[in-house]
Motif scaffolding. Structure first.
Motif, PDB file in Angstrom:
ATOM      1  N   GLY A 344       0.766  -1.226   0.000  1.00 22.15           N
ATOM      2  CA  GLY A 344       0.000   0.000   0.000  1.00 22.15           C
ATOM      3  C   GLY A 344       0.801   1.282   0.000  1.00 22.15           C
ATOM      4  O   GLY A 344       0.274   2.348   0.292  1.00 22.15           O
ATOM      5  N   GLY A 345       2.077   1.228  -0.319  1.00 25.79           N
ATOM      6  CA  GLY A 345       2.877   2.441  -0.367  1.00 25.79           C
ATOM      7  C   GLY A 345       3.448   2.872   0.970  1.00 25.79           C
ATOM      8  O   GLY A 345       4.141   3.878   1.049  1.00 25.79           O
ATOM      9  N   GLU A 391      12.401   2.752   5.107  1.00 23.50           N
ATOM     10  CA  GLU A 391      12.013   3.433   3.874  1.00 23.50           C
ATOM     11  C   GLU A 391      10.848   2.719   3.186  1.00 23.50           C
ATOM     12  O   GLU A 391      10.980   1.567   2.775  1.00 23.50           O
ATOM     13  CB  GLU A 391      13.196   3.495   2.901  1.00 23.50           C
ATOM     14  CG  GLU A 391      14.355   4.347   3.384  1.00 23.50           C
ATOM     15  CD  GLU A 391      15.486   4.386   2.377  1.00 23.50           C
ATOM     16  OE1 GLU A 391      15.561   5.365   1.618  1.00 23.50           O
ATOM     17  OE2 GLU A 391      16.282   3.434   2.345  1.00 23.50           O
ATOM     18  N   ASN A 392       9.712   3.408   3.047  1.00 28.19           N
ATOM     19  CA  ASN A 392       8.640   2.862   2.218  1.00 28.19           C
ATOM     20  C   ASN A 392       9.105   2.901   0.769  1.00 28.19           C
ATOM     21  O   ASN A 392       9.617   3.907   0.285  1.00 28.19           O
ATOM     22  CB  ASN A 392       7.343   3.655   2.405  1.00 28.19           C
ATOM     23  CG  ASN A 392       7.477   5.134   2.029  1.00 28.19           C
ATOM     24  OD1 ASN A 392       8.379   5.816   2.501  1.00 28.19           O
ATOM     25  ND2 ASN A 392       6.578   5.625   1.187  1.00 28.19           N
ATOM     26  N   CYS A 393       8.954   1.795   0.089  1.00 34.52           N
ATOM     27  CA  CYS A 393       9.457   1.695  -1.286  1.00 34.52           C
ATOM     28  C   CYS A 393       8.664   0.640  -2.036  1.00 34.52           C
ATOM     29  O   CYS A 393       8.531  -0.501  -1.568  1.00 34.52           O
ATOM     30  CB  CYS A 393      10.947   1.321  -1.279  1.00 34.52           C
ATOM     31  SG  CYS A 393      11.645   1.047  -2.929  1.00 34.52           S
ATOM     32  N   VAL A 394       8.116   1.028  -3.182  1.00 34.95           N
ATOM     33  CA  VAL A 394       7.380   0.105  -4.043  1.00 34.95           C
ATOM     34  C   VAL A 394       7.134   0.809  -5.372  1.00 34.95           C
ATOM     35  O   VAL A 394       7.262   2.034  -5.465  1.00 34.95           O
ATOM     36  CB  VAL A 394       6.046  -0.325  -3.376  1.00 34.95           C
ATOM     37  CG1 VAL A 394       5.002   0.793  -3.455  1.00 34.95           C
ATOM     38  CG2 VAL A 394       5.498  -1.626  -3.947  1.00 34.95           C
ATOM     39  N   ALA A 395       6.797   0.075  -6.415  1.00 35.14           N
ATOM     40  CA  ALA A 395       6.530   0.670  -7.724  1.00 35.14           C
ATOM     41  C   ALA A 395       5.380   1.667  -7.635  1.00 35.14           C
ATOM     42  O   ALA A 395       4.341   1.376  -7.047  1.00 35.14           O
ATOM     43  CB  ALA A 395       6.195  -0.430  -8.734  1.00 35.14           C
ATOM     44  N   HIS A 396       5.570   2.858  -8.240  1.00 33.94           N
ATOM     45  CA  HIS A 396       4.505   3.858  -8.217  1.00 33.94           C
ATOM     46  C   HIS A 396       4.434   4.583  -9.555  1.00 33.94           C
ATOM     47  O   HIS A 396       4.709   3.969 -10.593  1.00 33.94           O
ATOM     48  CB  HIS A 396       4.687   4.818  -7.031  1.00 33.94           C
ATOM     49  CG  HIS A 396       3.387   5.290  -6.452  1.00 33.94           C
ATOM     50  ND1 HIS A 396       3.074   6.617  -6.284  1.00 33.94           N
ATOM     51  CD2 HIS A 396       2.318   4.584  -6.015  1.00 33.94           C
ATOM     52  CE1 HIS A 396       1.860   6.722  -5.761  1.00 33.94           C
ATOM     53  NE2 HIS A 396       1.373   5.507  -5.586  1.00 33.94           N
ATOM     54  N   ALA A 412       8.475   6.781 -10.278  1.00 34.67           N
ATOM     55  CA  ALA A 412       8.661   7.042  -8.857  1.00 34.67           C
ATOM     56  C   ALA A 412       8.589   5.742  -8.072  1.00 34.67           C
ATOM     57  O   ALA A 412       7.779   4.864  -8.378  1.00 34.67           O
ATOM     58  CB  ALA A 412       7.598   8.009  -8.355  1.00 34.67           C
ATOM     59  N   TRP A 413       9.407   5.652  -7.016  1.00 34.82           N
ATOM     60  CA  TRP A 413       9.423   4.480  -6.137  1.00 34.82           C
ATOM     61  C   TRP A 413       9.380   4.913  -4.668  1.00 34.82           C
ATOM     62  O   TRP A 413       9.999   4.312  -3.814  1.00 34.82           O
ATOM     63  CB  TRP A 413      10.684   3.639  -6.398  1.00 34.82           C
ATOM     64  CG  TRP A 413      10.637   2.930  -7.713  1.00 34.82           C
ATOM     65  CD1 TRP A 413      10.867   3.460  -8.946  1.00 34.82           C
ATOM     66  CD2 TRP A 413      10.316   1.551  -7.936  1.00 34.82           C
ATOM     67  NE1 TRP A 413      10.714   2.500  -9.922  1.00 34.82           N
ATOM     68  CE2 TRP A 413      10.385   1.313  -9.331  1.00 34.82           C
ATOM     69  CE3 TRP A 413       9.996   0.480  -7.082  1.00 34.82           C
ATOM     70  CZ2 TRP A 413      10.128   0.068  -9.898  1.00 34.82           C
ATOM     71  CZ3 TRP A 413       9.749  -0.768  -7.645  1.00 34.82           C
ATOM     72  CH2 TRP A 413       9.813  -0.971  -9.034  1.00 34.82           C
ATOM     73  N   TYR A 414       8.621   5.971  -4.369  1.00 34.19           N
ATOM     74  CA  TYR A 414       8.584   6.502  -3.010  1.00 34.19           C
ATOM     75  C   TYR A 414      10.018   6.756  -2.514  1.00 34.19           C
ATOM     76  O   TYR A 414      10.797   7.396  -3.204  1.00 34.19           O
ATOM     77  CB  TYR A 414       7.807   5.566  -2.081  1.00 34.19           C
ATOM     78  CG  TYR A 414       6.321   5.521  -2.300  1.00 34.19           C
ATOM     79  CD1 TYR A 414       5.514   6.645  -2.078  1.00 34.19           C
ATOM     80  CD2 TYR A 414       5.679   4.343  -2.700  1.00 34.19           C
ATOM     81  CE1 TYR A 414       4.132   6.588  -2.240  1.00 34.19           C
ATOM     82  CE2 TYR A 414       4.303   4.293  -2.871  1.00 34.19           C
ATOM     83  CZ  TYR A 414       3.534   5.416  -2.642  1.00 34.19           C
ATOM     84  OH  TYR A 414       2.168   5.357  -2.804  1.00 34.19           O
ATOM     85  N   GLN A 415      10.398   6.210  -1.340  1.00 31.22           N
ATOM     86  CA  GLN A 415      11.758   6.462  -0.850  1.00 31.22           C
ATOM     87  C   GLN A 415      12.811   5.656  -1.599  1.00 31.22           C
ATOM     88  O   GLN A 415      14.008   5.811  -1.335  1.00 31.22           O
ATOM     89  CB  GLN A 415      11.846   6.212   0.660  1.00 31.22           C
ATOM     90  CG  GLN A 415      11.171   7.318   1.478  1.00 31.22           C
ATOM     91  CD  GLN A 415      11.562   7.282   2.927  1.00 31.22           C
ATOM     92  OE1 GLN A 415      12.685   7.589   3.312  1.00 31.22           O
ATOM     93  NE2 GLN A 415      10.591   6.895   3.777  1.00 31.22           N
ATOM     94  N   GLY A 416      12.386   4.823  -2.524  1.00 30.65           N
ATOM     95  CA  GLY A 416      13.329   4.189  -3.442  1.00 30.65           C
ATOM     96  C   GLY A 416      13.813   5.173  -4.490  1.00 30.65           C
ATOM     97  O   GLY A 416      14.736   4.867  -5.252  1.00 30.65           O
ATOM     98  N   GLY A 417      13.190   6.353  -4.548  1.00 23.31           N
ATOM     99  CA  GLY A 417      13.638   7.408  -5.442  1.00 23.31           C
ATOM    100  C   GLY A 417      12.982   7.363  -6.808  1.00 23.31           C
ATOM    101  O   GLY A 417      11.810   7.003  -6.956  1.00 23.31           O
ATOM    102  N   ILE A 418      13.759   7.739  -7.815  1.00 23.02           N
ATOM    103  CA  ILE A 418      13.282   7.850  -9.193  1.00 23.02           C
ATOM    104  C   ILE A 418      14.174   6.992 -10.077  1.00 23.02           C
ATOM    105  O   ILE A 418      15.399   7.069  -9.995  1.00 23.02           O
ATOM    106  CB  ILE A 418      13.328   9.320  -9.657  1.00 23.02           C
ATOM    107  CG1 ILE A 418      12.374  10.170  -8.800  1.00 23.02           C
ATOM    108  CG2 ILE A 418      12.990   9.436 -11.140  1.00 23.02           C
ATOM    109  CD1 ILE A 418      12.619  11.651  -8.942  1.00 23.02           C
TER     110      ILE A 418
END
Length: 500
Positions: A344-345, A391-396, A412-418
């Motif tokens: 869920g992000g 860090e929340n991280c998932v495909a977005h 975008a990947w939340y705290q996974g960055g770009i």
């Protein structure tokens, strides 16, 4: 700065702590409640993580396996031009839309308009206070559209939170006149069943059709009772937007059961969301096509008649997908990238325990012709850098980068960055650039990171949940041809024909 091809970068087995193992177990065995998509209507809250997880994060930072708290790292082919922090709207930053020299940034408290004529120095033109998650945003001509997916006391921008169990509560679509960018005017509201989590425009010359995605009905909600197995369709006359009205509710998942005919979710399919509506829809008007990411199902449908969309094919992935979140076509309309928003992000899913195939992108080829076209799975893509358990991280959310003969997108990947990645060979996707910040915190799970990252007229724009509005410049021979493509308007869920 961290080099993209450094083999030591981020391959540490982050997430060995019990917290990650517990999350994995829950995601694999629990019912659909584990995949409540996107942060809720209330401000993001921090969650404690275990002592061992905190120690592991500190060790990873000290050893250089992950960037330090708030430290920015990126590949050599990306330049961070600027960041504009949040200002009058303190809520969660959400989606982005573009028109001419302007960027429109959604926020759970309203929306903000930037003048991006000089991408290195964006200027705030207006900030509009109008609370209601998640304020998914899009624009068409002189009109701006805003989704409300939280139960409010009324449709005004002065509304307050009110339980969905009360019949007088309101959720749905809001329409603004933005002919004067410095002074947007609220002109219409349309209530829709179960609100509007996201929406997608199907623009015509005289009218704008809106496909409204919403889900999670409940027998106790007067305006959101099951079955909720379709989408709301709104028609907005351009010259009289105050006459915007609901014109239909096409059923996409017909069935005899109380919840329609979509994916039943758990316990039949453990860890998979039950399909009770759609999360997001992307349309490709030039091809009369749409792709729906609908909780437990991915669908392909025809929009030749925009008021009566017709499902062509439907697929499920009950092994690796928990929540079908969004979709992106390639330019030739023979591929679709679906995203899985595992957790869920708000969860740490970019680690060794979750692995490369969950919380990832699923790449599907479209084969066949006309109404006989089928979605055929080819591969998964996930960022190759493990993130910390804080860090929340998932495909977005992401968009295509328009390069003829290539399939490249930024995401975008939340705290996974770009991440910038290529799927020209749909069976062998590969990352070609990235940008990210280190964890917001090293001792708690705090929701943050890039919500949306889109390419528009030569630059990448990102709306970071916590940090604000970022502008990036990508310089790479594989993507440089895209700089010759200039659009007058971009709503990513209404994909343009970039080369028409």
């Amino acid at each position: 700065m961290t080099l993209l091809n450094n083999p030591r970068t981020r391959r540490r087995r982050l997430g060995v702590a019990a917290a990650a193992a517990g999350l994995l177990s829950a995601l694999l065995t629990a019912g659909p409640a584990v995949a409540t998509p996107d942060p809720g209507d209330s401000p993001a809250t921090s969650k404690e993580v275990s002592k061992s997880a905190r120690a592991e994060v500190r060790d990873a930072i000290e050893s250089g396996d992950i960037p330090g708290q708030d430290e920015i790292v990126h590949s050599d082919n990306i330049e961070h031009l600027t960041n504009i922090p949040k200002d009058a709207l303190p809520g969660t930053n959400s989606d982005l839309a573009f028109q001419g020299r302007y960027a429109f940034a959604g926020n759970y408290d309203g929306f903000r308009i930037f003048d991006i004529k000089n991408p290195k120095k964006p200027r705030t033109v207006a900030q509009v206070l109008c609370p209601g998650s998640q304020n998914d945003i899009s624009v068409s001509g002189d009109l701006l559209f805003l989704s409300t997916d939280s139960s409010r006391s009324d449709s005004s921008c002065n509304s307050t939170t009110q339980p969905a169990t009360e019949k007088s509560s309101w959720e749905g679509m809001k329409v603004f006149d933005i002919s004067d960018k410095r002074n947007p005017k609220y002109v219409a509201a349309v209530e829709t069943a179960c609100g509007s989590h996201t929406h997608t425009l199907v623009p015509e010359r005289r009218n704008v059709y809106i496909y409204v995605s919403s889900y999670s009905p409940n027998a106790a909600y007067p305006d959101c009772k099951p079955p909720h197995d379709g989408i709301s369709v709104i028609k907005v006359p351009r010259k009289a937007p105050e006459r915007a009205a609901l014109v239909g509710f096409p059923v996409l998942f017909p069935g005899e059961g109380p919840d329609g005919g979509g994916n039943p979710g758990g316990p039949t399919n453990p860890g998979v969301s039950k399909t009770t509506g759609c999360h997001d829809i992307t349309v490709l008007p030039s091809e009369d096509l749409a792709a729906g990411a609908c909780m437990g199902d991915g669908i392909l449908f025809s929009i030749k008649d925009p008021e009566r969309p017709k499902v062509i094919d439907r697929v499920q992935d009950n092994v690796n997908f928990a929540f079908w979140h969004s979709a992106t076509f390639n330019q030739r309309a023979n591929k679709v990238v679906f995203t899985d928003e595992l957790g869920g992000g708000g969860a740490a899913t970019c680690n060794a325990e979750i692995g490369p195939n969950r919380g990832a992108d699923g790449i599907y080829d479209i084969v066949g012709r006309g109404d006989h076209r089928k979605l055929v799975f080819r591969s998964y893509f996930k960022i190759p850098r493990h993130q910390a358990d804080t860090e929340n991280c998932v495909a977005h959310n992401g968009s295509l980068i328009p390069v003829k003969g290539k399939d490249i997108m930024v995401q975008a990947w939340y705290q996974g960055g770009i991440s910038v990645w290529e799927f020209t060979d749909s069976s062998r996707p590969k990352e070609i650039a990235y940008f990210e910040r280190g964890p917001l915190t090293t001792d708690t799970m705090t929701t943050g990171g890039s919500w949306s990252a889109y390419y528009y007229n030569g630059y990448i724009y990102s709306n970071d949940i916590a940090k604000g509005f970022d502008v990036l410049k990508l310089s790479d021979r594989r993507t440089d041809p895209a700089k010759r493509v200039h659009l007058r308007e971009l709503n990513t869920q209404t994909q343009p024909d970039y080369f028409d």
